[in-house]
Motif scaffolding. Structure first.
Motif, PDB file in Angstrom:
ATOM      1  N   GLN A 183       0.858  -1.181   0.000  1.00  0.00           N
ATOM      2  CA  GLN A 183       0.000   0.000   0.000  1.00  0.00           C
ATOM      3  C   GLN A 183       0.897   1.235   0.000  1.00  0.00           C
ATOM      4  O   GLN A 183       1.592   1.509   0.974  1.00  0.00           O
ATOM      5  N   LEU A 184       0.905   1.966  -1.098  1.00  0.00           N
ATOM      6  CA  LEU A 184       1.783   3.118  -1.237  1.00  0.00           C
ATOM      7  C   LEU A 184       0.980   4.293  -1.792  1.00  0.00           C
ATOM      8  O   LEU A 184       0.746   4.392  -3.010  1.00  0.00           O
ATOM      9  N   PRO A 185       0.517   5.201  -0.900  1.00  0.00           N
ATOM     10  CA  PRO A 185      -0.300   6.341  -1.360  1.00  0.00           C
ATOM     11  C   PRO A 185       0.444   7.167  -2.412  1.00  0.00           C
ATOM     12  O   PRO A 185       1.633   7.462  -2.291  1.00  0.00           O
ATOM     13  N   GLY A 186      -0.282   7.528  -3.438  1.00  0.00           N
ATOM     14  CA  GLY A 186       0.297   8.354  -4.496  1.00  0.00           C
ATOM     15  C   GLY A 186       1.191   7.589  -5.446  1.00  0.00           C
ATOM     16  O   GLY A 186       1.874   8.212  -6.264  1.00  0.00           O
ATOM     17  N   ALA A 187       1.200   6.262  -5.356  1.00  0.00           N
ATOM     18  CA  ALA A 187       2.071   5.468  -6.226  1.00  0.00           C
ATOM     19  C   ALA A 187       1.603   5.542  -7.673  1.00  0.00           C
ATOM     20  O   ALA A 187       0.402   5.406  -7.955  1.00  0.00           O
ATOM     21  N   PRO A 188       2.513   5.741  -8.607  1.00  0.00           N
ATOM     22  CA  PRO A 188       2.139   5.736 -10.021  1.00  0.00           C
ATOM     23  C   PRO A 188       1.876   4.313 -10.513  1.00  0.00           C
ATOM     24  O   PRO A 188       2.307   3.339  -9.876  1.00  0.00           O
ATOM     25  N   VAL A 189       1.173   4.177 -11.614  1.00  0.00           N
ATOM     26  CA  VAL A 189       0.932   2.871 -12.217  1.00  0.00           C
ATOM     27  C   VAL A 189       2.132   2.548 -13.104  1.00  0.00           C
ATOM     28  O   VAL A 189       2.305   3.149 -14.178  1.00  0.00           O
ATOM     29  N   VAL A 190       2.963   1.605 -12.656  1.00  0.00           N
ATOM     30  CA  VAL A 190       4.205   1.342 -13.394  1.00  0.00           C
ATOM     31  C   VAL A 190       3.939   0.740 -14.765  1.00  0.00           C
ATOM     32  O   VAL A 190       4.755   0.883 -15.691  1.00  0.00           O
ATOM     33  N   ALA A 191       2.785   0.073 -14.939  1.00  0.00           N
ATOM     34  CA  ALA A 191       2.473  -0.506 -16.248  1.00  0.00           C
ATOM     35  C   ALA A 191       2.262   0.574 -17.309  1.00  0.00           C
ATOM     36  O   ALA A 191       2.337   0.279 -18.510  1.00  0.00           O
ATOM     37  N   ASN A 192       2.016   1.810 -16.883  1.00  0.00           N
ATOM     38  CA  ASN A 192       1.835   2.916 -17.826  1.00  0.00           C
ATOM     39  C   ASN A 192       3.140   3.661 -18.095  1.00  0.00           C
ATOM     40  O   ASN A 192       3.134   4.666 -18.824  1.00  0.00           O
ATOM     41  N   GLY A 193       4.239   3.171 -17.477  1.00  0.00           N
ATOM     42  CA  GLY A 193       5.518   3.861 -17.645  1.00  0.00           C
ATOM     43  C   GLY A 193       6.451   3.140 -18.602  1.00  0.00           C
ATOM     44  O   GLY A 193       6.038   2.643 -19.647  1.00  0.00           O
ATOM     45  N   GLU A 194       7.711   3.048 -18.236  1.00  0.00           N
ATOM     46  CA  GLU A 194       8.750   2.433 -19.070  1.00  0.00           C
ATOM     47  C   GLU A 194       8.809   0.929 -18.818  1.00  0.00           C
ATOM     48  O   GLU A 194       8.694   0.464 -17.674  1.00  0.00           O
TER      49      GLU A 194
END
Length: 238
Positions: A183-194
């Motif tokens: 659980q990491l508030p504000g975590a980005p979706v890594v699948a949408n990154g590199e």
């Protein structure tokens, strides 16, 4: 007329020793001193003896030094040199990573996947999947990085897995934030990154990375995702 025999002269013929017991050549004084007799005990050590003694001392010193260096039969231990600690994969490269979650290990890759990969792993079971989640700070940019290493039964199956996951829209293995393990508030979706993947024998390592706070620097994110492959060592170390 009576014949009278002549008397011998005093101090006469050969062999005559005069009164006092000394031969004529030494009359009037003590005998001349002869060569000095050797001192009792045969004298001091010879050069050969001294050389042998020095050689013996050198041999003993060498043996003692050898025992000190090697900790031999005498039980005397030398001071061992401290071994350098192995480098941590978290800090041994151009970027320093902090662990957010994992390593997590499982043997059912299908249950830990989404999209088309669920069915693919059902027909091509893996032997093991390791997952970890990390953050990395570079200047003002902070990124979340997912590293997944899948071990397949054979190298050919590993190559097939890479080909499938490299294809857009086929799904992937869950990262630890996506499936709720972390659980990491504000975590980005890594699948949408590199995205970056490599094959090493039977192992396929998949890296996904994205910046926090919608930061944008594609070149930096690509470098981070390529570098993060070395975090496989951290996953394997447990």
């Amino acid at each position: 007329m009576t014949n009278t025999a002549p008397l011998p002269a005093v101090g006469g013929g050969p062999g005559h020793r005069p009164a006092g017991g000394f031969p004529p050549s030494q009359a009037g004084g003590p005998p001349a001193p002869g060569p000095p007799e050797p001192a009792p005990g045969g004298g001091g050590p010879t050069p050969v003896m001294l050389g042998a003694l020095l050689v013996g001392v050198a041999v003993v010193v060498g043996l003692v030094w050898g025992l000190l260096r090697s900790g031999g039969d005498g039980g005397v231990q030398g001071t061992p040199e401290a071994a350098e600690p192995p480098a941590s994969p978290l800090t041994s490269g151009p970027y320093t990573y902090e662990v957010v979650g994992g390593p997590e290990e499982a043997t059912d890759c299908s249950a830990n996947s989404y999209g088309d990969m669920i069915d693919w792993f059902a027909g091509n079971p893996c032997e093991r999947v390791l997952r970890g989640l990390y953050t990395v700070q570079e200047g003002q940019a902070r990124a979340l990085v997912s590293v997944v290493t899948v071990t397949m039964p054979a190298g050919g199956a590993a190559q097939q897995l890479k080909a499938v996951t490299d294809t857009d829209g086929t799904g992937n293995v869950h990262d630890l934030a996506r499936d709720g393990t972390v659980q990491l508030p504000g975590a980005p979706v890594v699948a949408n990154g590199e995205y970056h993947s490599v094959v090493d024998g039977r192992d396929v390592t998949i890296v996904e990375a994205a910046f926090f706070a919608e930061h944008s620097d594609p070149a930096l994110l690509e470098k981070i995702s390529t570098d993060a492959v070395r975090l496989t060592e951290h996953l394997r170390a447990g």
